[in-house]
Enzyme design. Structure first.
Site, PDB file in Angstrom:
ATOM      1  N   GLU A 101       0.861  -1.281  -0.185  1.00 56.54           N
ATOM      2  CA  GLU A 101      -0.073   0.130   0.054  1.00 56.54           C
ATOM      3  C   GLU A 101       0.943   1.275  -0.028  1.00 56.54           C
ATOM      4  O   GLU A 101       1.841   1.423   0.775  1.00 56.54           O
ATOM      5  CB  GLU A 101      -0.843  -0.058   1.351  1.00 56.54           C
ATOM      6  N   ASN A 142      -2.975  -1.653   7.758  1.00 59.97           N
ATOM      7  CA  ASN A 142      -4.582  -2.213   7.420  1.00 59.97           C
ATOM      8  C   ASN A 142      -4.144  -3.789   7.136  1.00 59.97           C
ATOM      9  O   ASN A 142      -3.980  -4.305   6.014  1.00 59.97           O
ATOM     10  CB  ASN A 142      -4.884  -1.466   5.909  1.00 59.97           C
ATOM     11  N   LYS A 200      -3.597   0.046  14.272  1.00 60.58           N
ATOM     12  CA  LYS A 200      -4.646   1.269  13.572  1.00 60.58           C
ATOM     13  C   LYS A 200      -5.973   0.486  14.063  1.00 60.58           C
ATOM     14  O   LYS A 200      -6.480  -0.402  13.350  1.00 60.58           O
ATOM     15  CB  LYS A 200      -4.223   1.056  12.048  1.00 60.58           C
ATOM     16  N   GLU A 223     -10.511   4.843   9.381  1.00 59.95           N
ATOM     17  CA  GLU A 223     -10.542   4.483   8.052  1.00 59.95           C
ATOM     18  C   GLU A 223     -11.082   3.107   7.930  1.00 59.95           C
ATOM     19  O   GLU A 223     -10.962   2.325   7.291  1.00 59.95           O
ATOM     20  CB  GLU A 223      -9.136   4.524   7.166  1.00 59.95           C
ATOM     21  N   ARG A 238      -1.620   3.861  17.090  1.00 58.12           N
ATOM     22  CA  ARG A 238      -1.461   5.053  16.124  1.00 58.12           C
ATOM     23  C   ARG A 238      -2.710   5.985  16.576  1.00 58.12           C
ATOM     24  O   ARG A 238      -3.961   5.667  16.829  1.00 58.12           O
ATOM     25  CB  ARG A 238      -1.869   4.306  14.739  1.00 58.12           C
ATOM     26  N   ASP A 242      -2.535  14.392   7.030  1.00 58.58           N
ATOM     27  CA  ASP A 242      -2.074  13.188   6.608  1.00 58.58           C
ATOM     28  C   ASP A 242      -0.611  13.214   5.702  1.00 58.58           C
ATOM     29  O   ASP A 242      -0.725  13.063   4.396  1.00 58.58           O
ATOM     30  CB  ASP A 242      -3.168  12.435   5.708  1.00 58.58           C
ATOM     31  N   GLU A 265       5.703   9.432  13.766  1.00 59.23           N
ATOM     32  CA  GLU A 265       5.489   8.539  12.361  1.00 59.23           C
ATOM     33  C   GLU A 265       5.836   9.539  11.311  1.00 59.23           C
ATOM     34  O   GLU A 265       4.846  10.344  11.038  1.00 59.23           O
ATOM     35  CB  GLU A 265       3.867   7.873  12.609  1.00 59.23           C
ATOM     36  N   GLU A 314       3.994   9.042  -0.887  1.00 62.32           N
ATOM     37  CA  GLU A 314       2.608   8.960  -1.228  1.00 62.32           C
ATOM     38  C   GLU A 314       2.017  10.439  -1.815  1.00 62.32           C
ATOM     39  O   GLU A 314       1.387  10.571  -3.071  1.00 62.32           O
ATOM     40  CB  GLU A 314       1.793   8.545  -0.171  1.00 62.32           C
TER      41      GLU A 314
HETATM   42  C1  BDP Z   1      -2.952   7.415   4.238  1.00 63.92           C
HETATM   43  C2  BDP Z   1      -2.862   6.461   3.335  1.00 63.92           C
HETATM   44  C3  BDP Z   1      -3.741   5.090   3.676  1.00 63.92           C
HETATM   45  C4  BDP Z   1      -2.927   4.555   4.830  1.00 63.92           C
HETATM   46  C5  BDP Z   1      -3.204   5.756   5.797  1.00 63.92           C
HETATM   47  C6  BDP Z   1      -2.660   5.405   7.275  1.00 63.92           C
HETATM   48  O1  BDP Z   1      -3.461   6.895   2.184  1.00 63.92           O
HETATM   49  O2  BDP Z   1      -3.241   4.453   2.435  1.00 63.92           O
HETATM   50  O3  BDP Z   1      -3.672   3.271   5.159  1.00 63.92           O
HETATM   51  O4  BDP Z   1      -2.601   6.711   5.606  1.00 63.92           O
HETATM   52  O5  BDP Z   1      -1.551   5.876   7.615  1.00 63.92           O
HETATM   53  O6  BDP Z   1      -2.082   8.430   4.112  1.00 63.92           O
HETATM   54  O7  BDP Z   1      -3.369   4.546   8.006  1.00 63.92           O
END
Ligand code: BDP
Length: 738
Positions: free
Chosen positions: A203, A246, A323, A327, A360, A401, A423, A429
């Site tokens: 990812e 994830n 986590k 999300e 987190r 983010d 972190e 990204e």
């Molecule tokens: C975001 C990313 C996603 C990650 C999320 C995270 O787009 O893919 O899962 O952070 O840090 O920046 O959990």
């Protein structure tokens, strides 16, 4: 006669053939000698910063004089790794490996070890008490009348770190005499976070597949795992979270724990502990329970048994990264419990074994808040002091983010009773994936040097992270890895620098980005100042250039939906407002920017009063954060004298110009850098320039529909209408979280 003649002719011919055969043989011999050397010289980046190519003669001679012989034990795996690294490194750099010795009977012995492993060091009686269990010293001294150099520590791993320090000095062409180095890490847990799935998809990964070949583990231990461990040890990284945050619960099944055990075996000699991301609902998914409620006794027992099982396989297992309730991931809030309840349950299971939980703080709930930037603070601050002693709360550098620029996260300084770990994202990204040259250490440093004012001026984020501000012993820093199966590991040559710099800053959050860039460049490309200076200059301005051409003046979150590739400030609609671009830039006829001051979401109030006052006032907020905290009229007068709209356009263009200047600089280095890497970087810079231009053009075309102002004189109109930029689709862009 004829025969004779023939014979003579034949003889002449034979001599000719012989000559030709000899010539061909000489040629072949030359090729045989030259080809491997030439192949060895061809570089693809696979060797990272541990290339150990021969130094110029004078430096090699000086080096050989300092390390003509090596006294280093190899009784333990770490000792063997240290000795092997020194032989490999010094052999490559000095044109021949040092002889092994056990005695100091001449000048130029390099001694590496601990008082327990090295009789020479035991006799020397150096004071190593302040070095702890990972620190080291590297010192030039005289032993029994002979000039010697010692690399000494209290532990084998400290010696390995010291050996890498010595090799760094050698490789970067620095003097090896008169050494007096003393180093201890300022942060305890220095980990990579791999966002790697069990099917090898990474990812937000732009460097191929996961390096973990799960299917072939544990039977096949790819030699790359060892090189990965070496590279990490060389910069002091001491742990790695193998799987994505994830995560699938499968990771915790016996089948996968066996694979993790095998990896731990390879990484252990290099001081790397293995950690795993734990899925909060694992007791249901692989444990057959009906609930994952952290206060349910059966759930607690399940995690305790799981921890016991893991430690049977991996006695030095580091712990869990989690986590939760973010999300869509499961978490304690699903059962009406808090983050502290969830973290403490896992902490309780790990504590008897010495493990830790990295919980987190990147959370945002299902209910849309008035401002996503405020969520983590609101959810965590009430629980300050409620987390178990072996829990670290892991906080991203900024509250949204990993954007190209964010102000420091307001949690830093706001939870004095809880150790907070940093972190950072190493994978790019939001900063151009693998192709854009963006050296991230200045961004990391900016966050670390930010002053929280939590305990008055000087309360920097670095001091929160290193524990010195509140006296925490458990401290940590995590970097979301940019490593994959690509030959060059990180997707590009320059992205290796971000892995390197992360490690150096995790070891010492007060370290300097430019110094790190110099070290990296010397080791990675050349010690020639005519190469080092321009490359370091390029690197140091590169992140600011990305900010300029993507999100100047505090703009943020304007990238393509889902995959995050390219500009898309027009993104709106969809499942939730705070996943769109318009939510963040709020452009309208009057101006642009997110009002987080007292007249808006009041996110500024989450900072200490001195910081809140500065950020909250349009007259005092630093311009880089202007539109992060304020909705600003298009004709607002900027420090440059330009109005906001003109300044915005100017900054977009400035970013593109910087990339063009990097291309010129790089072109000028042709011939001084091996052709293969030079060509790759040149091609990537060309891509970057195109994409920077695209960001500038698309953004200007879009924002002009609000500002309704002409471009300042000399600025070129975007070559396409807005609809063109909006029509571009990238269904197969890499790294999308699917
Ligand atoms: C975001 C990313 C996603 C990650 C999320 C995270 O787009 O893919 O899962 O952070 O840090 O920046 O959990």
């Amino acid at each position: 006669m004829a025969i004779g003649q023939y014979g003579q002719v034949a003889g002449v011919a034979a001599r000719g053939v012989a000559r030709r055969v000899r010539a061909v043989a000489v040629l072949l011999l030359a090729l045989w000698v030259w080809l491997p050397a030439a192949t060895a010289r061809a570089e693809d980046g696979h060797d990272l910063w541990l290339r150990y190519r021969a130094l110029p003669a004078a430096q090699a001679d000086a080096g050989r004089a300092v390390a003509a012989a090596l006294a280093a034990p190899d009784a333990s795996p770490t000792q063997a790794a240290t000795r092997e690294e020194l032989l490999r490194g010094l052999g490559g750099l000095f044109g021949g490996a040092p002889a092994m010795t056990a005695r100091i009977d001449r000048d130029g012995v390099l001694v590496a070890g601990t008082p327990a492993s090295s009789p020479v060091l035991a006799k020397l009686g150096l004071d190593l008490s302040a070095l702890g269990d990972e620190g080291y010293l590297v010192r030039s001294l005289r032993i029994d009348g002979h000039a010697a150099t010692v690399i000494a520590a209290n532990s084998d791993i400290g010696v390995l770190y010291g050996a890498f320090h010595f090799l760094r000095l050698a490789q970067s062409g620095q003097s090896l005499s008169g050494l007096d180095v003393r180093e201890t890490p300022k942060v305890k847990v220095r980990v990579l976070n791999h966002w790697d799935n069990l099917d090898r998809y990474v990812e937000r990964g732009y460097a191929g597949q996961s390096i973990w070949d799960w299917h072939k583990l544990p039977g096949w231990l790819d030699p790359r795992y060892t090189d990965y461990a070496r590279a990490n040890a060389s910069i002091g990284i001491n742990g790695t979270v193998l799987n994505n945050v994830n995560t699938s619960a499968q990771m915790l099944t016996p089948q996968y724990l066996e694979k993790a055990r095998a990896l731990a075996g390879v990484l252990r000699p290099y001081g790397l502990k293995v950690y795993l991301s734990a899925r909060f609902s694992a007791p249901i998914e692989i444990g057959g329970l009906q609930t994952a409620d952290p206060l349910d006794p059966a759930v607690r027992r399940w995690w305790q048994a799981k921890a016991d099982e893991i430690y049977r396989a991996i006695p030095d297992f580091g712990g869990f990264l989690v986590k939760a309730n973010s999300e869509g991931q499961p978490g304690p809030q699903d059962y009406g419990r808090s983050h502290a309840d969830g973290a403490n349950m896992l902490a309780e299971a790990l504590a008897p074994h010495g493990g830790i939980v990295m919980w987190r703080a990147f959370v945002y709930s299902h209910e849309e808040p008035d401002d996503r930037a405020k969520q983590a603070y609101s959810e965590f601050v009430p629980y300050d002091g409620r987390f178990a002693a072996n829990v670290l709360v892991q906080v991203k550098n900024g509250a949204i983010d990993f954007q190209p620029r964010e102000p420091f996260h307001p949690l830093f300084g706001a939870m004095p009773k809880t150790p907070l770990m940093m972190e950072f994202q190493i994978t790019k990204e939001y900063l151009g994936f693998a192709t854009h040259l963006a050296y991230l250490a200045p961004m990391y440093q900016e966050a670390l040097q930010a002053d929280t004012h939590a305990r008055g001026p000087g309360s920097t984020v670095a001091r929160v992270v290193d524990g010195s501000l509140e006296g925490h012993a458990l401290t940590g820093m995590a970097g979301v890895a940019n490593i994959g199966s690509d030959r060059n590991w990180s997707g590009s040559q320059f992205d290796q620098a971000n892995w390197y710099a992360f490690g150096r800053l995790a070891w010492d959050p007060h370290a300097d980005a430019a110094q790190i860039a110099r070290d990296w460049t010397r080791m990675t490309f050349s010690t020639d100042p005519a190469v080092v200076t321009p490359i370091v200059d390029m690197m140091m301005g590169s992140r600011e250039a990305v900010v300029d051409y993507m999100t100047p003046l505090g703009l943020h979150h304007l990238m393509g939906r889902g995959h995050h590739y390219g500009p898309a400030p027009w993104v709106e609609g969809g499942p939730r407002a705070d996943w769109t671009s318009v939510y963040y830039h709020r452009a309208d006829a009057r101006g642009i920017g997110f009002d987080r001051s007292a007249s808006g979401s009041n996110a500024v109030a989450q900072y200490a009063p001195a910081v809140a006052a500065q950020f909250g006032d349009i007259a005092t907020v630093p311009e880089p954060f202007l539109l992060w905290f304020h909705h600003v009229p298009w004709d607002h007068r900027m420090a440059s004298g330009r109005i906001l709209w003109d300044e915005l356009v100017h900054r977009y263009g400035r970013g593109v110009d910087y990339v063009a200047s990097m291309r010129r600089t790089w072109a000028g280095l042709a011939g001084r850098i091996d052709a293969e890497r030079h060509a790759e970087v040149a091609a990537f810079l060309a891509i970057q320039e195109q994409e920077a231009q695209w960001w500038r053009d698309a953004s200007i075309a879009y924002f002009q529909t609000f500002s309704k102002r002409p471009l300042p004189k000399g600025e070129k109109l975007p070559p396409h209408p807005l609809a063109y930029y909006q029509s571009l689709q990238f269904p197969f862009a890499p790294g999308d979280g699917k």
